[in-house]
Motif scaffolding. Structure first.
Motif, PDB file in Angstrom:
ATOM      1  N   PRO A  66      -9.517   1.158  15.654  1.00 11.84           N
ATOM      2  CA  PRO A  66      -8.652   1.751  16.481  1.00 11.84           C
ATOM      3  C   PRO A  66      -7.752   2.022  16.248  1.00 11.84           C
ATOM      4  N   PRO A  67      -6.948   3.405  17.032  1.00 11.93           N
ATOM      5  CA  PRO A  67      -5.940   3.510  16.480  1.00 11.93           C
ATOM      6  C   PRO A  67      -4.579   2.625  16.720  1.00 11.93           C
ATOM      7  N   PRO A  68      -3.867   2.910  15.644  1.00  4.13           N
ATOM      8  CA  PRO A  68      -2.819   1.842  15.498  1.00  4.13           C
ATOM      9  C   PRO A  68      -1.716   1.979  16.823  1.00  4.13           C
ATOM     10  N   VAL A  69      -1.540   1.096  17.356  1.00  2.00           N
ATOM     11  CA  VAL A  69      -0.116   0.891  17.384  1.00  2.00           C
ATOM     12  C   VAL A  69       0.713   1.138  16.864  1.00  2.00           C
ATOM     13  N   ASP A  70       1.466   1.088  16.190  1.00  2.00           N
ATOM     14  CA  ASP A  70       2.372   0.686  15.083  1.00  2.00           C
ATOM     15  C   ASP A  70       2.330   1.089  14.139  1.00  2.00           C
ATOM     16  N   ASP A  71       3.413   1.203  13.485  1.00  3.35           N
ATOM     17  CA  ASP A  71       3.164   1.218  11.836  1.00  3.35           C
ATOM     18  C   ASP A  71       2.005   2.083  11.386  1.00  3.35           C
ATOM     19  N   ASP A  72       2.329   3.222  11.853  1.00  2.00           N
ATOM     20  CA  ASP A  72       1.476   4.159  11.694  1.00  2.00           C
ATOM     21  C   ASP A  72       2.669   5.154  10.583  1.00  2.00           C
ATOM     22  N   TRP A  73       1.562   6.261   9.538  1.00  2.90           N
ATOM     23  CA  TRP A  73       1.993   7.189   8.570  1.00  2.90           C
ATOM     24  C   TRP A  73       2.491   8.260   9.052  1.00  2.90           C
ATOM     25  N   ARG A  74       1.665   8.654  10.234  1.00  2.77           N
ATOM     26  CA  ARG A  74       1.946  10.017  10.595  1.00  2.77           C
ATOM     27  C   ARG A  74       3.269  10.612  11.793  1.00  2.77           C
ATOM     28  N   PRO A  75       3.087  11.523  11.440  1.00  5.65           N
ATOM     29  CA  PRO A  75       4.538  11.770  13.098  1.00  5.65           C
ATOM     30  C   PRO A  75       4.628  11.042  14.074  1.00  5.65           C
ATOM     31  N   PRO A  76       5.462  10.199  14.762  1.00  9.56           N
ATOM     32  CA  PRO A  76       5.533  10.218  16.345  1.00  9.56           C
ATOM     33  C   PRO A  76       4.819  10.914  17.193  1.00  9.56           C
ATOM     34  N   GLY A  77       3.299   9.940  17.987  1.00  8.41           N
ATOM     35  CA  GLY A  77       2.944  10.800  18.801  1.00  8.41           C
ATOM     36  C   GLY A  77       1.629  10.096  19.251  1.00  8.41           C
ATOM     37  N   LYS A  78       0.872  10.759  20.227  1.00 11.23           N
ATOM     38  CA  LYS A  78      -0.354   9.447  20.346  1.00 11.23           C
ATOM     39  C   LYS A  78      -1.210  10.218  20.135  1.00 11.23           C
ATOM     40  N   ALA A  80      -7.191   8.463  17.061  1.00  6.59           N
ATOM     41  CA  ALA A  80      -8.383   8.163  16.190  1.00  6.59           C
ATOM     42  C   ALA A  80      -7.380   7.405  14.722  1.00  6.59           C
ATOM     43  N   ALA A  81      -7.504   6.325  13.818  1.00  5.10           N
ATOM     44  CA  ALA A  81      -6.612   5.766  13.488  1.00  5.10           C
ATOM     45  C   ALA A  81      -6.693   6.909  12.072  1.00  5.10           C
ATOM     46  N   GLY A  82      -5.849   6.351  11.141  1.00 10.27           N
ATOM     47  CA  GLY A  82      -5.668   8.176  10.121  1.00 10.27           C
ATOM     48  C   GLY A  82      -5.331   7.372   9.372  1.00 10.27           C
ATOM     49  N   GLU A  83      -6.047   7.981   7.977  1.00 13.35           N
ATOM     50  CA  GLU A  83      -6.623   7.492   6.977  1.00 13.35           C
ATOM     51  C   GLU A  83      -5.529   7.495   5.844  1.00 13.35           C
ATOM     52  N   PRO A  84      -4.773   6.173   5.206  1.00 13.49           N
ATOM     53  CA  PRO A  84      -3.374   6.256   4.522  1.00 13.49           C
ATOM     54  C   PRO A  84      -4.144   7.050   3.195  1.00 13.49           C
ATOM     55  N   ILE A  85      -2.877   7.953   2.772  1.00 10.64           N
ATOM     56  CA  ILE A  85      -2.809   7.580   1.415  1.00 10.64           C
ATOM     57  C   ILE A  85      -3.391   7.556   0.059  1.00 10.64           C
ATOM     58  N   ASP A  86      -3.175   5.984   0.413  1.00  6.37           N
ATOM     59  CA  ASP A  86      -3.887   5.800  -0.879  1.00  6.37           C
ATOM     60  C   ASP A  86      -5.571   5.612  -0.768  1.00  6.37           C
ATOM     61  N   ALA A  87      -6.557   5.280  -0.121  1.00  6.66           N
ATOM     62  CA  ALA A  87      -7.804   5.233   0.515  1.00  6.66           C
ATOM     63  C   ALA A  87      -7.825   7.122   0.664  1.00  6.66           C
ATOM     64  N   PHE A  88      -7.220   7.690   0.635  1.00  6.86           N
ATOM     65  CA  PHE A  88      -7.301   9.524   0.900  1.00  6.86           C
ATOM     66  C   PHE A  88      -7.380   9.771  -0.817  1.00  6.86           C
ATOM     67  N   VAL A  89      -6.338   9.499  -1.232  1.00  8.58           N
ATOM     68  CA  VAL A  89      -6.210   9.556  -3.190  1.00  8.58           C
ATOM     69  C   VAL A  89      -7.840   8.980  -3.961  1.00  8.58           C
ATOM     70  N   ASP A  90      -7.755   7.921  -3.293  1.00  5.60           N
ATOM     71  CA  ASP A  90      -8.905   7.139  -3.996  1.00  5.60           C
ATOM     72  C   ASP A  90     -10.685   8.002  -3.765  1.00  5.60           C
ATOM     73  N   ARG A  91     -10.495   8.480  -2.928  1.00  4.41           N
ATOM     74  CA  ARG A  91     -11.639   9.125  -2.483  1.00  4.41           C
ATOM     75  C   ARG A  91     -11.516  10.506  -3.303  1.00  4.41           C
ATOM     76  N   MET A  92     -10.474  11.414  -3.281  1.00  6.27           N
ATOM     77  CA  MET A  92     -10.045  12.334  -3.688  1.00  6.27           C
ATOM     78  C   MET A  92     -10.970  12.092  -5.430  1.00  6.27           C
ATOM     79  N   HIS A  93     -10.151  10.755  -6.317  1.00  3.74           N
ATOM     80  CA  HIS A  93     -10.448  10.807  -7.809  1.00  3.74           C
ATOM     81  C   HIS A  93     -12.022  10.409  -7.978  1.00  3.74           C
ATOM     82  N   ARG A  94     -12.886   9.873  -6.253  1.00  2.00           N
ATOM     83  CA  ARG A  94     -13.913   9.427  -6.662  1.00  2.00           C
ATOM     84  C   ARG A  94     -15.116  10.827  -6.075  1.00  2.00           C
ATOM     85  N   LEU A  95     -14.622  11.957  -5.304  1.00  3.38           N
ATOM     86  CA  LEU A  95     -14.867  13.043  -5.533  1.00  3.38           C
ATOM     87  C   LEU A  95     -14.314  13.871  -6.458  1.00  3.38           C
ATOM     88  N   LEU A  96     -13.627  13.824  -7.781  1.00  2.00           N
ATOM     89  CA  LEU A  96     -13.619  14.485  -8.490  1.00  2.00           C
ATOM     90  C   LEU A  96     -13.862  14.177  -9.609  1.00  2.00           C
TER      91      LEU A  96
END
Length: 215
Positions: free
Chosen positions: A136-148, A151-167
């Motif tokens: 679910p969309p996070p209520v708090d402790d979100d890495w993104r700028p304040p806003g409404k 959808a949940a935001g993909e954390p940097i470590d998950a994205f970087v790991d995915r980019m390593h797998r893509l490469l």
């Protein structure tokens, strides 16, 4: 192709409905509200951009992010006939980092119904294939700028790991030339370059390396 000899023709998708919405109310602006444009399609301008983009190089494999704006761009750039004549697949590893609703995908069955005559969707290992489909969309402790956000935001470590797998996936392919249609975040992570909509650049796969996103 011999190890390290793969050439990558890289294309960013055309202008999407979310690109237009964010030009009016940028992400990170005060009281930002995600406009809930799920799996944002191309605008008419974006479709025209794709249709005017020409790839003259011989391509052995066409790879698209499974997000609609990338699939539409791929069809616009290459056309149905070339897609049917060239192995073409949708690859979740190439999907944009999930920042907003536009980065939430469409279920595999619906993609197959719409695009299955042009692309293989075998790489989508589940119906809801995108990051955060089960969160679910996070209520708090979100890495993104304040806003409404919707959808949940993909954390940097998950994205970087995915980019390593893509490469790694790219390096393991036997084809000599691969076309990759993807997104600003993905292409910046692999190349360090800023891509405009429908911009095309060519790289040697051996020169690519994963960089963490700037935000």
């Amino acid at each position: 192709a011999a190890a390290g000899m793969t050439r990558l023709v890289v294309i960013r998708h055309g202008v999407s409905e979310m690109n237009v919405a964010l030009s009016r109310r940028p992400w990170g602006s005060r009281n930002f509200v995600d406009p809930a444009i799920y799996d944002a399609p191309l605008t008419r301008r974006g479709r025209n951009q794709a249709a005017r983009t020409e790839i003259h190089a011989e391509v052995d494999l066409i790879v698209s992010s499974p997000l609609t704006r990338a699939l539409q761009t791929t069809v616009g750039v290459f056309g149905d006939e070339r897609l049917r004549a060239t192995p073409s697949l949708a690859l979740p590893l190439a999907s944009e980092r999930v920042y907003l609703s536009s980065d939430v995908g469409t279920a595999k069955a619906d993609l197959v119904t719409r695009w299955g005559d042009l692309f293989s969707f075998d790489a989508l290992d589940q119906e809801d294939w995108w990051w955060g489909a089960d969160r679910p969309p996070p209520v708090d402790d979100d890495w993104r700028p304040p806003g409404k956000y919707v959808a949940a935001g993909e954390p940097i470590d998950a994205f970087v790991d995915r980019m390593h797998r893509l490469l790694a996936w790219i390096h393991q392919r036997p084809e000599g030339t691969i076309a990759l249609v993807a997104h600003w975040g993905v292409l910046h992570a692999l190349t360090g370059a800023d891509f405009s909509n429908c911009e095309v650049r060519t790289f040697d796969a051996a020169d690519l390396r994963v960089r963490p996103p700037p935000y």
